[in-house]
Scaffold this motif. Structure first.
Motif, mmCIF file in Angstrom:
data_model
loop_
_atom_site.group_PDB
_atom_site.id
_atom_site.type_symbol
_atom_site.label_atom_id
_atom_site.label_comp_id
_atom_site.label_asym_id
_atom_site.label_seq_id
_atom_site.Cartn_x
_atom_site.Cartn_y
_atom_site.Cartn_z
ATOM 1 N N ALA A 214 60.225 -36.994 108.082
ATOM 2 C CA ALA A 214 59.141 -36.517 108.916
ATOM 3 C C ALA A 214 59.625 -35.377 109.807
ATOM 4 O O ALA A 214 59.134 -34.398 109.846
ATOM 5 C CB ALA A 214 58.136 -37.531 109.433
ATOM 6 N N GLY A 215 60.613 -35.778 110.426
ATOM 7 C CA GLY A 215 61.365 -34.914 111.583
ATOM 8 C C GLY A 215 61.971 -33.885 110.818
ATOM 9 O O GLY A 215 61.840 -32.740 111.543
ATOM 10 N N ALA A 216 62.640 -34.108 109.703
ATOM 11 C CA ALA A 216 63.225 -32.878 108.942
ATOM 12 C C ALA A 216 62.300 -31.970 108.469
ATOM 13 O O ALA A 216 62.292 -30.801 108.699
ATOM 14 C CB ALA A 216 64.026 -33.383 107.780
ATOM 15 N N THR A 217 61.209 -32.318 108.047
ATOM 16 C CA THR A 217 60.235 -31.398 107.421
ATOM 17 C C THR A 217 59.389 -30.623 108.716
ATOM 18 O O THR A 217 59.103 -29.400 108.479
ATOM 19 C CB THR A 217 59.007 -32.183 106.619
ATOM 20 O OG1 THR A 217 58.375 -33.060 107.617
ATOM 21 C CG2 THR A 217 59.679 -32.882 105.523
ATOM 22 N N GLN A 218 59.269 -31.186 109.650
ATOM 23 C CA GLN A 218 59.038 -30.390 110.889
ATOM 24 C C GLN A 218 59.547 -29.203 111.290
ATOM 25 O O GLN A 218 59.424 -27.970 111.450
ATOM 26 C CB GLN A 218 58.990 -31.248 112.271
ATOM 27 C CG GLN A 218 57.477 -32.129 112.310
ATOM 28 C CD GLN A 218 56.385 -31.326 112.374
ATOM 29 O OE1 GLN A 218 55.756 -31.011 111.604
ATOM 30 N NE2 GLN A 218 55.980 -31.141 113.628
ATOM 31 N N VAL A 219 60.981 -29.166 111.316
ATOM 32 C CA VAL A 219 62.008 -28.372 111.563
ATOM 33 C C VAL A 219 62.378 -27.407 110.504
ATOM 34 O O VAL A 219 62.711 -26.191 110.572
ATOM 35 C CB VAL A 219 63.131 -28.591 112.337
ATOM 36 C CG1 VAL A 219 62.974 -29.373 113.394
ATOM 37 C CG2 VAL A 219 64.077 -29.610 111.187
ATOM 38 N N LEU A 220 62.333 -27.789 109.201
ATOM 39 C CA LEU A 220 62.730 -27.100 108.051
ATOM 40 C C LEU A 220 61.230 -26.458 107.297
ATOM 41 O O LEU A 220 61.736 -25.650 106.527
ATOM 42 C CB LEU A 220 63.627 -27.698 107.151
ATOM 43 C CG LEU A 220 64.837 -28.471 107.892
ATOM 44 C CD1 LEU A 220 65.520 -29.240 106.687
ATOM 45 C CD2 LEU A 220 65.755 -27.425 108.039
ATOM 46 N N GLY A 221 60.204 -26.909 107.648
ATOM 47 C CA GLY A 221 59.021 -26.480 106.919
ATOM 48 C C GLY A 221 57.970 -25.887 107.680
ATOM 49 O O GLY A 221 57.418 -25.107 107.244
ATOM 50 N N LEU A 222 57.880 -26.176 109.183
ATOM 51 C CA LEU A 222 56.844 -25.772 109.990
ATOM 52 C C LEU A 222 57.423 -24.977 111.112
ATOM 53 O O LEU A 222 57.234 -23.737 111.239
ATOM 54 C CB LEU A 222 56.091 -26.670 110.358
ATOM 55 C CG LEU A 222 54.729 -26.547 111.085
ATOM 56 C CD1 LEU A 222 53.805 -25.696 110.010
ATOM 57 C CD2 LEU A 222 54.070 -27.812 111.611
ATOM 58 N N SER A 223 58.447 -25.461 111.963
ATOM 59 C CA SER A 223 59.024 -24.995 113.050
ATOM 60 C C SER A 223 60.187 -24.140 112.674
ATOM 61 O O SER A 223 61.148 -24.704 113.498
ATOM 62 C CB SER A 223 59.041 -25.894 114.414
ATOM 63 O OG SER A 223 57.730 -26.249 114.762
ATOM 64 N N THR A 224 60.234 -23.352 111.796
ATOM 65 C CA THR A 224 61.485 -22.601 111.290
ATOM 66 C C THR A 224 61.932 -21.518 112.089
ATOM 67 O O THR A 224 63.163 -21.326 112.201
ATOM 68 C CB THR A 224 61.335 -22.088 110.011
ATOM 69 O OG1 THR A 224 60.097 -21.103 110.144
ATOM 70 C CG2 THR A 224 60.902 -23.308 108.899
ATOM 71 N N PHE B 7 55.332 -31.433 101.533
ATOM 72 C CA PHE B 7 54.288 -32.406 101.000
ATOM 73 C C PHE B 7 54.627 -33.124 99.630
ATOM 74 O O PHE B 7 54.186 -34.125 99.608
ATOM 75 C CB PHE B 7 53.227 -31.479 100.756
ATOM 76 C CG PHE B 7 51.823 -31.944 100.386
ATOM 77 C CD1 PHE B 7 51.259 -32.779 101.262
ATOM 78 C CD2 PHE B 7 51.320 -31.870 98.965
ATOM 79 C CE1 PHE B 7 50.004 -33.725 100.909
ATOM 80 C CE2 PHE B 7 50.113 -32.470 98.554
ATOM 81 C CZ PHE B 7 49.397 -33.378 99.684
ATOM 82 N N VAL B 8 55.175 -32.333 98.747
ATOM 83 C CA VAL B 8 55.605 -33.215 97.665
ATOM 84 C C VAL B 8 56.553 -34.176 97.851
ATOM 85 O O VAL B 8 56.449 -35.238 97.242
ATOM 86 C CB VAL B 8 56.158 -31.781 96.547
ATOM 87 C CG1 VAL B 8 56.625 -32.662 95.497
ATOM 88 C CG2 VAL B 8 55.309 -30.743 96.258
ATOM 89 N N LEU B 9 57.455 -33.945 98.898
ATOM 90 C CA LEU B 9 58.441 -35.094 99.232
ATOM 91 C C LEU B 9 57.450 -36.117 99.791
ATOM 92 O O LEU B 9 58.006 -37.363 99.344
ATOM 93 C CB LEU B 9 59.535 -34.504 100.191
ATOM 94 C CG LEU B 9 60.279 -35.430 100.871
ATOM 95 C CD1 LEU B 9 61.123 -36.037 99.792
ATOM 96 C CD2 LEU B 9 61.160 -34.703 101.964
ATOM 97 N N ALA B 10 56.585 -36.058 100.417
ATOM 98 C CA ALA B 10 55.644 -36.848 101.038
ATOM 99 C C ALA B 10 55.021 -37.788 99.872
ATOM 100 O O ALA B 10 54.897 -39.084 99.780
ATOM 101 C CB ALA B 10 54.923 -36.290 101.978
ATOM 102 N N LEU B 11 54.526 -36.856 99.041
ATOM 103 C CA LEU B 11 53.853 -37.663 97.872
ATOM 104 C C LEU B 11 54.741 -38.469 96.946
ATOM 105 O O LEU B 11 54.657 -39.792 96.641
ATOM 106 C CB LEU B 11 53.398 -36.754 96.851
ATOM 107 C CG LEU B 11 52.210 -35.944 97.483
ATOM 108 C CD1 LEU B 11 51.393 -35.016 96.565
ATOM 109 C CD2 LEU B 11 50.877 -37.023 98.082
ATOM 110 N N VAL B 12 55.953 -38.096 96.775
ATOM 111 C CA VAL B 12 57.088 -38.772 96.218
ATOM 112 C C VAL B 12 57.381 -40.099 96.771
ATOM 113 O O VAL B 12 57.603 -41.315 96.362
ATOM 114 C CB VAL B 12 58.299 -37.866 95.836
ATOM 115 C CG1 VAL B 12 59.378 -38.750 95.366
ATOM 116 C CG2 VAL B 12 58.217 -36.891 94.836
ATOM 117 N N ALA B 13 57.453 -39.902 98.119
ATOM 118 C CA ALA B 13 57.690 -41.137 99.183
ATOM 119 C C ALA B 13 56.596 -42.226 99.117
ATOM 120 O O ALA B 13 56.889 -43.333 99.082
ATOM 121 C CB ALA B 13 57.975 -40.611 100.521
#
Length: 422
Positions: free
Chosen positions: A302-312, A244-250
């Motif tokens: 976005a795809g990276a945050t899905q697998v590394l943050g949610l569907s770990t 989420f912080v990465l998204a705000l920076v983006a």
């Protein structure tokens, strides 16, 4: 007109002109689209409610019963939506009360990143609808690094995210290169690449030794290594992660890119008029490829945050969860502006988080939330309809200054290079 009269009337003209400019902007249409979609959702909630149907059978005898039933049905639905998306005031502890908000932000995280990627394409005059394929390829790359590479903590998660960003950029770059070199339409190319990415990922998941987890009954990857998981912001009890912080920076970076950088200026130039951009010295083919690369990189994040943050715990071929297409809606609702994309993503994240609570608490089908989202797209695609319903001024009628006053205030102008180019 005398000087005192002009002094007393000009402030009024300025206020009216400011109001006209504000209400004729794109944000007013977006807000109107949301209001209309919510009203339509309220009608569907009321019509499908059993108590409302029962009260409607004797409407002429006791009309107030019907109004009361409608109020309870609609009020209960949106109250449950609020409890599931923002703050659960019925919870026993504060930690449980704010859990819905953190869940909404978690759902909004990939939407922000993917929406920014689609918005980059829109501002460049291209319709990148390949978000699904770009997310799948990014998930495959980030996931492989996440479970298949042994790296120190900190470095591991960084490399995994960068792998996803690179994979998304390269997959989108294919469409950019084909458009720049052969003139192939990006809509057709990105649609086909979605299918290619889906079946390619399905093959990788079904083949032992590639992405398939050993002994897995269903095509699924192994779990991510602990060093490759994005840290949770508020602790393990919440799913909100550093993505989420990465998204705000983006959001900040994309705003600067589009409004303050020469590359963003070239993106906007080819979006307005490729022929004029070419006359002005812009390398149009290179800029097209650059736009697709940047947009694909954001969608890849976005795809990276899905697998590394949610569907770990591992993922399958449906890891995109429709986010690639929802990002198009988010970009449209946000007017292809970074801040607009941020707020639109938060709204859709709240819909997704609160929809399940609304269904569980009130028995309302979650499909109604999907209908509301679809109606938002419909109204966004028809700005004249929204402006007519809310009596908003048209964009070409912003100025409310009388012609005589406008002529008196106008100063002689000389043609500029930009004007000549147009």
């Amino acid at each position: 007109m005398s000087a005192p009269d002009a002094a007393t009337e000009n402030p009024d003209h300025r206020w009216r002109d400011a109001v006209a400019r504000a209400t004729s902007g794109g944000w007013a249409v977006a807000l109107g689209a949301v209001v209309l979609a919510v009203l339509a959702g309220s009608i569907m909630v009321a019509v499908t409610d059993p108590e409302v149907q029962a009260a409607a059978s004797y409407f002429f005898a006791r009309p107030l019963d019907l109004l009361s039933a409608v109020g309870e049905a609609v009020g209960g639905a949106y109250t449950a939506l609020f409890r599931g998306a923002v703050y659960n005031y019925q919870a026993d502890t504060f930690e449980q009360a704010i859990r819905p908000l953190t869940q909404s932000l978690t759902y909004a995280t990939p939407l922000i990143l993917a929406g920014l990627g689609v918005a980059i394409g829109f501002r460049s005059g291209m319709f990148n609808i390949g978000g699904q394929g770009q997310m799948l390829m990014a998930a495959a790359a980030a996931g492989w690094v996440g479970f298949g590479v042994d790296l120190p903590a900190g470095i591991h998660v960084t490399v995994a995210v960068l792998a996803g960003v690179l994979a998304g950029a390269l997959w989108a770059g294919i469409a950019g290169v084909l458009k720049a070199t052969t003139g192939a339409h990006e809509v057709i190319v990105t649609i086909m690449l979605n299918y290619v990415a889906f079946y390619l990922l399905s093959y990788l998941l079904a083949t032992p030794g590639l992405l398939q987890a050993p002994g897995s009954a269903n095509p699924k990857t192994p779990p991510m290594a602990p060093t490759a998981i994005l840290p949770r912001i508020f602790g393990p009890q919440y799913q909100l992660h550093l993505g989420f912080v990465l998204a705000l920076v983006a959001v900040v970076v994309v705003w600067w890119l589009l409004n303050r950088s020469s590359l963003g200026f070239r993106f906007r130039m080819i979006g307005e008029n490729q022929y004029a951009a070419r006359v002005a010295g812009v390398n149009v083919p290179r800029t097209i490829v650059g736009s697709m690369l940047v947009g694909g990189a954001l969608i890849g994040a976005a795809g990276a945050t899905q697998v590394l943050g949610l569907s770990t715990s591992g993922f399958g071929s449906t890891i995109d969860a429709g986010i690639g297409f929802d990002a198009i809606t988010v970009a449209l609702l946000g007017g292809s502006q970074p801040v607009g994309v941020l707020f639109a993503s938060l709204l859709f994240g709240a819909f997704k988080s609160g929809g399940t609570t609304m269904q569980a608490a009130e028995g309302i089908p979650i499909e109604i939330v999907l209908v509301v989202q679809s109606l938002i797209v419909l109204f966004i695609a028809a700005p004249p309809l929204v402006r007519a319903i809310f009596r908003l001024p048209q964009p070409d009628r912003r100025s409310t200054t009388p012609p005589a006053a406008a002529a008196a205030m106008a100063a002689p102008t000389t043609p500029t290079a930009d004007g000549a180019a147009r």
